[in-house]
Design an enzyme around this catalytic site. Sequence first.
Site, short mmCIF file in Angstrom:
data_model
loop_
_atom_site.label_atom_id
_atom_site.label_comp_id
_atom_site.label_asym_id
_atom_site.label_seq_id
_atom_site.Cartn_x
_atom_site.Cartn_y
_atom_site.Cartn_z
N LYS A 22 27.40 -7.19 -11.46
CA LYS A 22 28.65 -7.22 -11.86
C LYS A 22 29.20 -6.20 -12.47
CE LYS A 22 30.07 -9.25 -15.80
NZ LYS A 22 30.93 -8.37 -16.59
N ASN A 23 28.60 -5.28 -13.07
CA ASN A 23 29.37 -4.27 -13.87
C ASN A 23 29.12 -3.07 -13.05
OD1 ASN A 23 29.87 -5.93 -15.87
ND2 ASN A 23 28.42 -5.17 -17.34
N CYS A 117 38.79 -8.83 -27.83
CA CYS A 117 38.26 -10.02 -27.55
C CYS A 117 37.28 -10.47 -28.52
CB CYS A 117 37.53 -9.81 -26.11
SG CYS A 117 36.06 -8.68 -26.25
N ARG A 122 37.64 -3.51 -28.52
CA ARG A 122 37.62 -2.92 -27.34
C ARG A 122 38.66 -1.87 -27.06
NH1 ARG A 122 34.61 -6.62 -24.20
NH2 ARG A 122 34.07 -4.85 -23.04
N ASP A 308 24.25 -6.08 -23.92
CA ASP A 308 24.70 -7.28 -23.26
C ASP A 308 23.17 -8.37 -23.20
OD1 ASP A 308 26.65 -5.89 -20.65
OD2 ASP A 308 27.22 -6.50 -22.74
N ARG A 400 31.87 -16.17 -15.31
CA ARG A 400 32.43 -14.77 -15.35
C ARG A 400 31.38 -13.73 -14.71
NH1 ARG A 400 36.07 -12.60 -19.90
NH2 ARG A 400 35.69 -10.80 -18.41
C1 EPZ Z 1 31.11 -2.24 -20.40
O1 EPZ Z 1 32.05 -2.56 -21.19
C2 EPZ Z 1 30.37 -3.47 -19.92
N1 EPZ Z 1 31.41 -4.06 -19.11
C3 EPZ Z 1 30.20 -4.29 -20.98
O2 EPZ Z 1 29.53 -5.73 -20.56
C4 EPZ Z 1 29.15 -3.79 -21.97
O3 EPZ Z 1 28.71 -4.63 -23.05
C5 EPZ Z 1 29.63 -2.41 -22.36
O4 EPZ Z 1 29.71 -1.60 -21.46
C6 EPZ Z 1 28.51 -1.41 -23.04
O5 EPZ Z 1 27.58 -1.55 -22.49
C7 EPZ Z 1 31.76 -3.70 -17.93
O6 EPZ Z 1 31.08 -2.66 -17.54
C8 EPZ Z 1 32.87 -4.26 -16.73
P1 EPZ Z 1 32.27 0.70 -23.53
P2 EPZ Z 1 33.18 -1.25 -21.83
O7 EPZ Z 1 33.46 1.56 -23.24
O8 EPZ Z 1 33.04 0.07 -20.96
C9 EPZ Z 1 33.65 2.02 -27.86
C10 EPZ Z 1 29.24 -7.67 -19.99
O9 EPZ Z 1 28.97 -8.82 -20.70
N2 EPZ Z 1 34.93 2.64 -27.27
O10 EPZ Z 1 30.84 1.20 -22.89
O11 EPZ Z 1 34.33 -1.72 -22.21
C11 EPZ Z 1 33.54 0.55 -27.84
O12 EPZ Z 1 34.55 -0.17 -28.85
C12 EPZ Z 1 30.45 -6.87 -20.62
O13 EPZ Z 1 29.05 -7.81 -18.90
C13 EPZ Z 1 35.62 3.40 -27.86
O14 EPZ Z 1 35.48 3.63 -29.06
O15 EPZ Z 1 32.30 -0.84 -23.13
C14 EPZ Z 1 32.17 0.22 -27.99
O16 EPZ Z 1 31.58 0.52 -29.34
C15 EPZ Z 1 30.78 -7.09 -22.20
N3 EPZ Z 1 36.85 3.96 -27.20
C16 EPZ Z 1 31.58 1.37 -27.14
O17 EPZ Z 1 32.50 2.31 -27.32
C17 EPZ Z 1 37.09 3.76 -25.91
O18 EPZ Z 1 37.95 4.02 -25.42
C18 EPZ Z 1 31.04 1.09 -25.87
O19 EPZ Z 1 32.09 0.35 -25.06
C19 EPZ Z 1 36.13 2.80 -25.13
C20 EPZ Z 1 35.13 2.15 -25.83
#
Ligand code: EPZ
Length: 432
Positions: A22-23, A117, A122, A308, A400
């Site tokens: 999915k991702n 969420c 996020r 995840d 989802r």
């Molecule tokens: C991706 O989300 C995945 N979703 C998530 O999977 C997954 O949990 C996550 O990466 C971490 O591996 C998709 O790929 C669609 P991040 P994403 O930006 O990109 C911080 C699932 O269950 N951060 O890698 O939104 C954030 O708060 C979903 O399939 C900032 O600080 O996650 C977190 O602590 C849930 N500033 C860390 O980085 C930003 O601008 C990692 O978040 C962006 C993120």
Amino acid sequence: MEKIVIEGGYRLKGRVKISGAKNAALPIMTACLLTDEKCIIKNVPKVVDVATLSGILGELGAEVESGEQGRLVIKAASEGSSTAPYDMVRKMRASFCVLGPLLAQRRRAKVSLPGGCVIGLRPIDLHLKGLRALGARIDVEGGYVRAEAPQLKGARIYLGGPCGSSVTGTANVMMAAALARGTTIIECAACEPEIEDLANFLNKMGAKISGAGTPRLTIEGVDSLHGAEYEIIPDRIEAATYIIATSITKGEVTIEGARLEHLAAVMDKLSEIGIVLAGEDRRLKVISPAKFTSTDLVTLPYPGIPTDLQAQFTALLSLADGISVVTEKIFPDRFMHIAELNRLGARVRKEGPHAIITGVSGLSGAPVMASDLRASAALILAGLVARGKTVVNRIYHLDRGYERIEEKLSSLGAQISRIEDERGSSEEVIYA
Ligand code: EPZ
């Protein structure tokens, strides 16, 4: 509204085929906005998030046609609406990944802030930092990001945040940089296989990206991108979820299609718990131990243990001998599953970013509430082994990201079914 009913205590046996990731599918779908030529994507999982993003791409002027065997044909228009509205983005956070492609291809975009969420705040500051570094003018007002860029220019960008790299942040900036003038270097890029998959798709479209899968991405901007055909990688999170489902029921299942190299940290941790994984790439046999050994676990960006899988591991460790400590370093609030697992007889307590798990000899079925995609999966896993009946409510979260989960589990011998909730759809749908 539907719910899933499980009669626990049945060992899983047989073989299960892993669906596309999915991702990986979601950002690759948004990358199709970077050309007005036809793109054919194969092995796309049939999950709600893909359907939601297909609808959003349609609103942005793309023709999206889904076919058999997970085949998706997307043909974006070079012009059309460049607004991704709140009521769509809030349903599926990853739709924020349309920002980079719209900015690069149409020079402007208006995308709703995704909002928080149940698993955390996020934020999107890294996305905006990267796009601003490429020369975009970005304003945030009224809950929307408005971006404009007559011409994006290559830059050297450090994209690390407080918890390391950002997966969709890397995706957004990499897609924009693909059409920027000059070379972009992204330091502290996400190394996830899904990002590597996106880079491979972009290169098939004519992009010039190197370093995918490493913390340093080099993107030489090109004038335009063309259509491409591509097959999505298997879903490593789904694969690991079925490995844990097999183990928690003391079963023996062959997992078909998973890539071993995407599961190194997961397999290492599973072996610490006593689970044997035999076989070769794309055909992995799971052999469960008589008892599980407690251990500690920390979630990290790839190649570490994925956040995840934190909830699923917590469910498994709730039955291990002794005390285990699970530390969540990516989304410190990602513990909504703890209270529900405890309703099933687990003994887990939250101490800040840690879940302290005291192993118990068994779980007992009860009604539980799903809160987000991976917490739902953890509750299903616990229900498979809990004595008696477990009812998992709010399973729209599950749909989802997991394709036909109850069919796949039934085919392995689980007593699991999906039924209509007599309360109907009165409950508000909460998007995680
Ligand atoms: C991706 O989300 C995945 N979703 C998530 O999977 C997954 O949990 C996550 O990466 C971490 O591996 C998709 O790929 C669609 P991040 P994403 O930006 O990109 C911080 C699932 O269950 N951060 O890698 O939104 C954030 O708060 C979903 O399939 C900032 O600080 O996650 C977190 O602590 C849930 N500033 C860390 O980085 C930003 O601008 C990692 O978040 C962006 C993120």
